[in-house]
Design a protein around this motif. Structure first.
Motif, PDB file in Angstrom:
ATOM      1  N   GLU A  37       1.192  -0.034  14.171  1.00  0.00           N
ATOM      2  CA  GLU A  37       0.242   0.465  13.186  1.00  0.00           C
ATOM      3  C   GLU A  37      -1.012  -0.402  13.093  1.00  0.00           C
ATOM      4  O   GLU A  37      -2.140   0.105  13.052  1.00  0.00           O
ATOM      5  CB  GLU A  37       0.924   0.523  11.815  1.00  0.00           C
ATOM      6  CG  GLU A  37       0.012   0.933  10.679  1.00  0.00           C
ATOM      7  CD  GLU A  37       0.737   0.974   9.353  1.00  0.00           C
ATOM      8  OE1 GLU A  37       0.936   2.077   8.827  1.00  0.00           O
ATOM      9  OE2 GLU A  37       1.115  -0.107   8.842  1.00  0.00           O
ATOM     10  N   GLU A  56       2.250   6.186  14.846  1.00  0.00           N
ATOM     11  CA  GLU A  56       1.975   4.862  14.284  1.00  0.00           C
ATOM     12  C   GLU A  56       3.273   4.327  13.709  1.00  0.00           C
ATOM     13  O   GLU A  56       3.774   4.819  12.692  1.00  0.00           O
ATOM     14  CB  GLU A  56       0.897   5.004  13.198  1.00  0.00           C
ATOM     15  CG  GLU A  56       0.360   3.708  12.656  1.00  0.00           C
ATOM     16  CD  GLU A  56      -0.788   3.983  11.705  1.00  0.00           C
ATOM     17  OE1 GLU A  56      -1.924   4.159  12.189  1.00  0.00           O
ATOM     18  OE2 GLU A  56      -0.565   4.042  10.476  1.00  0.00           O
ATOM     19  N   THR A  57       3.844   3.351  14.399  1.00  0.00           N
ATOM     20  CA  THR A  57       5.088   2.766  13.919  1.00  0.00           C
ATOM     21  C   THR A  57       4.937   1.250  13.912  1.00  0.00           C
ATOM     22  O   THR A  57       3.823   0.736  14.003  1.00  0.00           O
ATOM     23  CB  THR A  57       6.275   3.251  14.765  1.00  0.00           C
ATOM     24  OG1 THR A  57       7.482   2.758  14.207  1.00  0.00           O
ATOM     25  CG2 THR A  57       6.159   2.842  16.213  1.00  0.00           C
ATOM     26  N   THR A 111       5.210  -0.405  11.244  1.00  0.00           N
ATOM     27  CA  THR A 111       4.275  -0.369  10.122  1.00  0.00           C
ATOM     28  C   THR A 111       4.362  -1.634   9.279  1.00  0.00           C
ATOM     29  O   THR A 111       5.279  -2.444   9.421  1.00  0.00           O
ATOM     30  CB  THR A 111       4.567   0.853   9.234  1.00  0.00           C
ATOM     31  OG1 THR A 111       5.926   0.758   8.764  1.00  0.00           O
ATOM     32  CG2 THR A 111       4.407   2.146  10.024  1.00  0.00           C
ATOM     33  N   TRP A 112       3.417  -1.787   8.372  1.00  0.00           N
ATOM     34  CA  TRP A 112       3.336  -3.012   7.565  1.00  0.00           C
ATOM     35  C   TRP A 112       4.611  -3.253   6.773  1.00  0.00           C
ATOM     36  O   TRP A 112       4.989  -4.408   6.529  1.00  0.00           O
ATOM     37  CB  TRP A 112       2.136  -2.967   6.627  1.00  0.00           C
ATOM     38  CG  TRP A 112       2.195  -1.940   5.525  1.00  0.00           C
ATOM     39  CD1 TRP A 112       1.685  -0.677   5.550  1.00  0.00           C
ATOM     40  CD2 TRP A 112       2.771  -2.110   4.227  1.00  0.00           C
ATOM     41  NE1 TRP A 112       1.919  -0.031   4.365  1.00  0.00           N
ATOM     42  CE2 TRP A 112       2.580  -0.887   3.530  1.00  0.00           C
ATOM     43  CE3 TRP A 112       3.447  -3.146   3.588  1.00  0.00           C
ATOM     44  CZ2 TRP A 112       3.031  -0.689   2.227  1.00  0.00           C
ATOM     45  CZ3 TRP A 112       3.903  -2.953   2.287  1.00  0.00           C
ATOM     46  CH2 TRP A 112       3.686  -1.736   1.616  1.00  0.00           C
ATOM     47  N   GLN A 163      -0.009  -6.358   9.453  1.00  0.00           N
ATOM     48  CA  GLN A 163       0.144  -5.485   8.285  1.00  0.00           C
ATOM     49  C   GLN A 163      -1.205  -4.839   7.976  1.00  0.00           C
ATOM     50  O   GLN A 163      -2.066  -5.451   7.335  1.00  0.00           O
ATOM     51  CB  GLN A 163       0.675  -6.315   7.111  1.00  0.00           C
ATOM     52  CG  GLN A 163       2.024  -6.937   7.391  1.00  0.00           C
ATOM     53  CD  GLN A 163       2.357  -8.134   6.527  1.00  0.00           C
ATOM     54  OE1 GLN A 163       1.632  -8.453   5.574  1.00  0.00           O
ATOM     55  NE2 GLN A 163       3.449  -8.820   6.841  1.00  0.00           N
ATOM     56  N   PRO A 215      -2.585  -0.679   7.510  1.00  0.00           N
ATOM     57  CA  PRO A 215      -2.490   0.784   7.671  1.00  0.00           C
ATOM     58  C   PRO A 215      -3.845   1.494   7.687  1.00  0.00           C
ATOM     59  O   PRO A 215      -3.932   2.688   7.383  1.00  0.00           O
ATOM     60  CB  PRO A 215      -1.683   1.186   6.442  1.00  0.00           C
ATOM     61  CG  PRO A 215      -2.141   0.228   5.391  1.00  0.00           C
ATOM     62  CD  PRO A 215      -2.420  -1.082   6.099  1.00  0.00           C
ATOM     63  N   VAL A 265       2.984   8.804  11.030  1.00  0.00           N
ATOM     64  CA  VAL A 265       3.316   7.438  10.607  1.00  0.00           C
ATOM     65  C   VAL A 265       4.786   7.391  10.250  1.00  0.00           C
ATOM     66  O   VAL A 265       5.248   8.194   9.424  1.00  0.00           O
ATOM     67  CB  VAL A 265       2.457   7.012   9.395  1.00  0.00           C
ATOM     68  CG1 VAL A 265       2.764   5.571   9.014  1.00  0.00           C
ATOM     69  CG2 VAL A 265       0.979   7.204   9.691  1.00  0.00           C
ATOM     70  N   SER A 288       8.882   5.068  10.602  1.00  0.00           N
ATOM     71  CA  SER A 288       9.654   3.843  10.768  1.00  0.00           C
ATOM     72  C   SER A 288      10.466   3.894  12.054  1.00  0.00           C
ATOM     73  O   SER A 288      10.959   4.938  12.447  1.00  0.00           O
ATOM     74  CB  SER A 288      10.604   3.664   9.588  1.00  0.00           C
ATOM     75  OG  SER A 288      11.412   2.520   9.768  1.00  0.00           O
ATOM     76  N   HIS A 332       1.970   4.883   1.307  1.00  0.00           N
ATOM     77  CA  HIS A 332       2.058   3.928   2.407  1.00  0.00           C
ATOM     78  C   HIS A 332       0.719   3.254   2.720  1.00  0.00           C
ATOM     79  O   HIS A 332       0.688   2.094   3.135  1.00  0.00           O
ATOM     80  CB  HIS A 332       2.572   4.650   3.663  1.00  0.00           C
ATOM     81  CG  HIS A 332       2.653   3.768   4.866  1.00  0.00           C
ATOM     82  ND1 HIS A 332       3.762   3.018   5.160  1.00  0.00           N
ATOM     83  CD2 HIS A 332       1.761   3.504   5.856  1.00  0.00           C
ATOM     84  CE1 HIS A 332       3.558   2.327   6.272  1.00  0.00           C
ATOM     85  NE2 HIS A 332       2.347   2.607   6.717  1.00  0.00           N
TER      86      HIS A 332
END
Length: 816
Positions: free
Chosen positions: A499, A535-536, A538-539, A550, A552, A595, A597, A704
């Motif tokens: 991300e 987008e993985t 992620t923060w 971190q 987004p 986006v 996980s 998010h």
């Protein structure tokens, strides 16, 4: 042609300065004379296109010089970039000749995008402007329209874009032409893309990395790129790096990249030099392709590259007001800036335009036969009418995702499950689907995509000639360029990334979206596949990599696009992500951002529920709500996988400490449904918005991305004073997963606090107990934070969830 014999802009770069042990490559190749008729036609084409290009920059009338120029014939605003035009026209003329001679299928990609006059003039001569834009037909009235409407409201812009026939590259921002060219030839074995890279553009980071593009081209399955480095020595007001390099240095540079360079620099006979050089380039390409297609691929082949040295602004006045213009940065834009007001400038302009001999090139406004003699006879071979450039869409057959779905109440990594879907899609679409990843595929849990394919890296002995569908290069710029070229020529691509680092290609994505906007407004262009980003990493799950990982912000970049292009999805579980990915792979003309996980996380919805939820874009989650969400005191909204988990967990905890509070839980998976009614195609009507979020109850969003993005979407909705938002606060470090929730105020405890305060406004029982309830929540925050800092881990049971079939989670959702 005027200006054909002139000193170089950089005399020190002459081959005579090279030591005997390294010769200028241009001296190594035999030069064959061109047939006189062909040479005359090439020169005539160059003269005609150069005349039109110059006239486009200056004239608003008297476009064929049928009388002496007056100030009234000159535009009130002089716009355009002349400096690169003569070189671009030289290449265009010879590509026409090359296509006709060898029956090639060729696209012309122009890095110096502001050289639009050169390309538009050439397209007019070949009839492509008139084919798609009848007002610019190949006759006197069409020529008048082209010249007088250039860079005016409603006319062609000063840079190459989607309104330019044959273009697959937005010319507004430098650096991307070469990577786009390589993407275009992938899986197109008969296609050649000739790409001109200006020596100013060559200084950009994206171009520097894109020179490695051939290392990812398998000549057995794909076409080829002929890069031409246009070294004219100057940028807008400074020397270029390449312009200060001699032939030895450039030879060493490009040999190291894996190319075999040839110089085009004989200004006394430039046409013979260029014709021979292009013939040589095609023959080198065919040798490499023949070997690969016969099963004997050359390991690390040397692909051709041409280095073309011509003066900046070739053919314009050599001096203006005592300043050297031709061969200097003064020729970059408009060489005679005072042509509208200064008699000497006007006189110089007339002399310059007359030097091309327009009376010999046009008959009643139409190009003479000798010009047409080098233009490809078949329309589909003309570079402005190659089908791949304007009606390319092939698309893919997306497999049914339902057989890959997982049971509700279990745990699954969204990325691992999507990898399985992509594996099936690659098998079903072996020549129309590719994945472009900046060396993060396995890290992002997409390893299943390699079950039936491999990586396409031709300089690796284990990947060479294996036809892999995955390209991994640690350059987001190059991945983006490959993706654009591949998509704009009809296929479908996917760009998975951490991300935090998608923002590297923010402006590239925006340039592409602008191209897409104008393409949709050009009725003669067909659809193309969407740009698809996953987008993985992620923060919320980058606590182990720290603050730098971190970020987004790419969500906001997509949100700022035109509504007919922007699509942002935050699927809350594996089934929703499968549904979303399948949709995005089928879609056209969008910029899709997904986006999610990569770590195992709860599966909240059954396959059928997930499909219905994704179609709606948002829905009430009855299983997590009080009395299935009826008559709520407060509405809690989760947007994003980890944040949704925290909202659901908050609702669960609230049942224990405040059972009298009526809570409705809503998940939003399609972010665009929140946009103001009528603004976006996916926007909920105000009535539908109220059906989800009520018309008068407090609503808390756990989002998010950055909270300001959500505020912008919700700004014009009625009753926004009852809405509170928490999102990423730019707080983080190397810590634990749950501490990331705490420091950004999106933990279950922070959600509980908002829920209690909001519910207390309408629920007297909660209002009466509000102070001790909030004290309980704050105590939990302090005790949890103290435990994390003492033990270096999150408390046991942090990720258990009773609401899903009464079972707890496996405790791995938040693993780093």
């Amino acid at each position: 042609m005027p200006g054909e014999i002139i000193d170089r802009p950089n005399p020190e770069a002459k081959a005579s300065h090279i030591p005997d042990d390294i010769l200028a490559l241009s001296a190594q190749f035999e030069k064959k004379s061109l047939p006189e008729n062909d040479l005359a036609s090439i020169k005539a084409f160059r003269r005609a296109a150069s005349y039109i290009a110059a006239a486009m920059i200056f004239l608003k009338d008297n476009v064929l010089l049928e009388k002496d120029l007056s100030f009234d014939d000159v535009r009130p605003r002089l716009l355009g970039h002349w400096g690169t035009c003569p070189g671009l026209i030289l290449v265009y003329a010879h590509l026409n000749y090359l296509i006709r001679k060898h029956d090639l299928n060729m696209i012309y990609v122009v890095g110096p995008g502001h050289g639009a006059p050169a390309i538009l003039a050439s397209l007019w001569l070949e009839g492509s402007m008139g084919k798609f834009l009848p007002q610019y037909s190949t006759n006197k009235s069409g020529l008048h329209e082209l010249i007088t409407k250039f860079s005016t409201p409603g006319g062609p812009p000063s840079h190459i874009n989607a309104e330019t026939p044959g273009a697959i590259h937005e010319g507004g921002e430098l650096g991307y032409a070469l990577a786009v060219s390589f993407g275009a030839v992938m899986d197109k074995p008969d296609l050649i893309v000739t790409c001109v890279v200006g020596d100013g553009e060559a200084e950009t980071g994206p171009t520097a990395t894109a020179w490695h593009g051939y290392k990812y081209i398998d000549p057995a399955e794909s076409g080829a790129v002929i890069p031409i480095v246009h070294v004219n020595g100057f940028k807008i007001s400074e020397r270029t790096i390449y312009g200060c390099m001699d032939d030895k240095e450039l030879t060493a540079l490009f040999t190291g990249y894996g190319y075999k360079p040839r110089f085009v620099e004989d200004l006394e006979d430039i046409d013979t030099d260029m014709a021979n050089s292009l013939d040589w380039a095609v023959s080198e390409i065919r040798k490499i392709q023949k070997a690969a297609r016969e099963g004997n691929p050359i390991m690390k082949p040397q692909w051709p590259v041409l280095i073309m040295r011509t003066p900046k602004g070739w053919g314009c006045p050599k001096k203006v007001d005592g300043e050297i213009v031709e061969g200097s940065f003064h020729a970059h834009q408009v060489p005679l800036m005072k042509a509208k007001s200064d008699p000497q400038h006007l006189k110089d302009l007339q002399k310059w335009l007359q030097s091309y001999g327009p009376e010999e090139l046009f008959e009643d406004g139409k190009p003479v036969k000798s010009i047409l003699d080098i233009i490809p006879e078949k329309d589909e071979k003309k570079m402005g009418q190659v089908k791949e450039t304007y009606d390319p869409y092939i698309g893919i057959d997306v497999p049914d995702w339902m057989p890959l779905a997982v049971d509700k109440g279990t745990e699954e990594s969204s990325m691992q499950r999507c990898g399985e879907l992509l594996d099936k899609a690659i098998q079903t679409n072996p020549k129309t689907l590719r994945i472009f990843s900046p060396d993060e595929l396995e890290s992002n849990k997409l390893k299943a995509t390699l079950n039936h394919t491999g990586r396409n890296f031709q300089w690796d002995q284990f990947s060479n000639a294996k036809g892999g569908r995955v390209i991994e290069i640690l350059s987001e710029h190059t991945c983006q360029g490959f993706l654009q070229g591949y998509t704009l020529t009809g296929r479908v691509g996917l760009f998975p990334s951490y991300e935090a680092f998608l923002g590297i290609i923010h402006t590239m994505m925006v340039q592409y979206a602008k191209f897409g906007k104008m393409a949709q407004e050009a009725t003669w262009r067909g659809p193309v596949g969407s740009l698809n980003y996953i987008e993985t990493s992620t923060w919320t799950r980058q606590e182990h990599n720290g603050f730098s990982h971190q970020n987004p912000s790419f969500i906001g970049a997509v949100l700022n696009l035109k509504p007919n292009a922007a699509r942002v999805y935050l699927p809350p579980d594996a089934n929703c992500f499968l549904s979303t990915l399948a949709h995005c792979l089928r879609s056209k003309n969008y910029v899709n951002l997904m986006v999610g996980s990569k770590q195992p996380s709860p599966v909240f919805l059954s396959p059928k529920e997930a499909d219905a939820h994704c179609r709606a874009g948002a829905s009430v989650w009855e299983f997590a709500s009080t009395d299935k969400g009826l008559n709520p005191d407060v509405v809690l909204v989760g947007i994003g996988a980890e944040l949704t988990f925290e909202v659901v967990k908050a609702a669960e905890l609230l049942q224990d400490i405040a059972p009298e509070l009526r809570v409705r839980v809503v998940n939003v998976t399609d972010l665009m449904v929140l946009e103001t009614e009528g603004i976006h195609p996916h926007s909920l009507t105000n009535q539908d918005f109220d059906s989800l979020f009520t018309s008068d109850r407090a609503v808390h969003f756990s989002y998010h991305g950055y909270g300001t993005e959500l505020k912008g979407l919700l700004f014009a909705r009625p009753g926004t004073e009852r809405i509170t938002i928490e999102g990423y606060r730019e707080e983080g470090s190397t810590t634990t997963p749950f501490d990331m929730m705490l420091v950004n105020h999106v933990s279950r405890y922070h959600v509980m606090e908002y829920a209690l305060r909001g519910g207390a406004k309408v629920n007297e029982k909660i209002r009466a107990r509000l102070v001790p309830l909030l004290a309980d929540v704050k105590h939990r925050i302090e005790k949890t934070r103290q435990y994390i800092y003492n033990e270096g881990k999150d408390p046991e049971g942090t990720y258990d969830l009773k609401m899903l079939n009464g079972s707890g989670g496996g405790g791995v959702m938040y693993e780093g």
